[in-house]
Motif scaffolding. Structure first.
Motif, PDB file in Angstrom:
ATOM      1  N   GLN A 124      13.092   7.443   1.599  1.00  0.00           N
ATOM      2  CA  GLN A 124      12.792   6.188   0.912  1.00  0.00           C
ATOM      3  C   GLN A 124      13.676   5.965  -0.318  1.00  0.00           C
ATOM      4  O   GLN A 124      13.625   4.896  -0.933  1.00  0.00           O
ATOM      5  N   ILE A 157       2.755   8.632   2.518  1.00  0.00           N
ATOM      6  CA  ILE A 157       3.977   7.875   2.793  1.00  0.00           C
ATOM      7  C   ILE A 157       4.745   8.506   3.951  1.00  0.00           C
ATOM      8  O   ILE A 157       5.193   7.813   4.882  1.00  0.00           O
ATOM      9  N   THR A 161       4.931   6.506   7.540  1.00  0.00           N
ATOM     10  CA  THR A 161       6.272   6.057   7.919  1.00  0.00           C
ATOM     11  C   THR A 161       6.600   6.485   9.343  1.00  0.00           C
ATOM     12  O   THR A 161       7.218   5.730  10.112  1.00  0.00           O
ATOM     13  N   THR A 183      -1.278   1.506   1.031  1.00  0.00           N
ATOM     14  CA  THR A 183       0.154   1.632   1.262  1.00  0.00           C
ATOM     15  C   THR A 183       0.628   0.429   2.059  1.00  0.00           C
ATOM     16  O   THR A 183       0.012   0.068   3.063  1.00  0.00           O
ATOM     17  N   LEU A 185       3.924  -0.986   4.107  1.00  0.00           N
ATOM     18  CA  LEU A 185       5.227  -0.687   4.682  1.00  0.00           C
ATOM     19  C   LEU A 185       5.789  -1.936   5.351  1.00  0.00           C
ATOM     20  O   LEU A 185       5.052  -2.674   6.010  1.00  0.00           O
ATOM     21  N   VAL A 190       8.832   1.564   2.077  1.00  0.00           N
ATOM     22  CA  VAL A 190       7.631   1.399   1.255  1.00  0.00           C
ATOM     23  C   VAL A 190       7.793   0.182   0.354  1.00  0.00           C
ATOM     24  O   VAL A 190       8.764   0.071  -0.399  1.00  0.00           O
TER      25      VAL A 190
END
Length: 273
Positions: A124, A157, A161, A183, A185, A190
């Motif tokens: 990220q 995360i 992901t 979260t 996305l 992110v």
């Protein structure tokens, strides 16, 4: 309350890895054989009442360690996950290691004596800056020697992901006894992650809708995936369904659930895959 699977015979102990997660509401751990990519054992202790300080949390953890024989073994690797709301994300381009306190001061009260750590999330190009519970790290070091540690939002995360295959903006909400982690996305990038404390289902719903509003997400269109302590019969899920139509429980493929009497979307930070 204690939840665990019945597998108490763990062979090849020195090949096994221990993962620990704790917050002010509880303590959990799992034992994994990395050679076989197989989670062998899981146990969770939920405190009847949330403890108020890291010092009181340490007392609870010491009590667990003194009575649970699974924690009194040798492991090839130990990973510790700190779960708290004392964190913030910093884009890598702006990150300076000598400025850690300045990144947190707008979100929490940072004391001069606080130790501040960070996780590098390479995929990220961001850093997750946070305050770990140093007293518990010290206790675990005395038990195991060197170990790795991360913030729980880093783990979320990384796991979300891997699951997120679409290009559209998607919301993931991890639910705990008194906190939720939201979260966002877009594809595999992110957009936002934040942790909130809630006391009622209305609090819970407010934070979800507030984040959706700030990011201009259409509640009739975007997808929301729940993990953690929520199911379709809870008041939290039912109130969310009044406002958001595309909701799902994100289930793990971890084989440990074949012997656990638990829904596959629970305990996602440790057991999600």
């Amino acid at each position: 309350m204690e939840i665990k699977n019945s597998n108490t015979s763990l062979v090849h102990l020195k090949e096994n890895e221990l993962s620990i997660q704790f917050n002010l509401d509880g303590f959990s751990f799992c034992i994994t054989n990395q050679n076989e990519q197989n989670t062998l054992y899981f146990c969770k202790y939920s405190f009847e009442n949330s403890v108020k300080t890291p010092e009181k949390l340490l007392l609870k953890i010491q009590e667990i360690f003194s009575t649970d024989s699974h924690l009194q073994k040798d492991f090839s690797k130990v990973t510790v996950i700190h779960s708290n709301n004392l964190s913030t994300l910093v884009p890598g381009i702006y990150f300076k290691e000598d400025q850690l306190a300045s990144y947190l001061k707008f979100n929490i009260k940072v004391l001069a004596t606080d130790f501040i750590a960070f996780d590098a999330i390479a995929a990220q190009q961001i850093k997750n800056v946070y305050v770990p519970y140093v007293n518990i790290n010290n206790y675990l070091f005395n038990n195991f020697g060197e170990f790795d540690y991360k913030h729980h939002t880093t783990v979320l995360i990384e796991k979300y992901t891997l699951q997120n295959t679409g290009e559209e903006t998607t919301m993931y909400v991890n639910v705990d006894k008194s906190t939720l982690d939201i979260t966002i996305l877009k594809a595999k990038k992110v957009v936002l992650i934040n942790s909130f404390t809630y006391h009622t289902k209305e609090d819970f719903m407010y934070y979800i809708l507030f984040v959706a509003e700030q990011l201009n997400l259409d509640t009739a269109k975007f997808k929301l995936y729940f993990t953690g302590e929520i199911d379709k019969e809870t008041s939290l899920y039912k109130i969310a369904y009044l406002y958001i139509k595309n909701m799902y429980l994100l289930e793990s493929n971890n084989s440990i659930f074949k012997v656990l009497d638990l829904p596959k979307h629970t305990n996602y930070t440790l057991l999600g895959s």
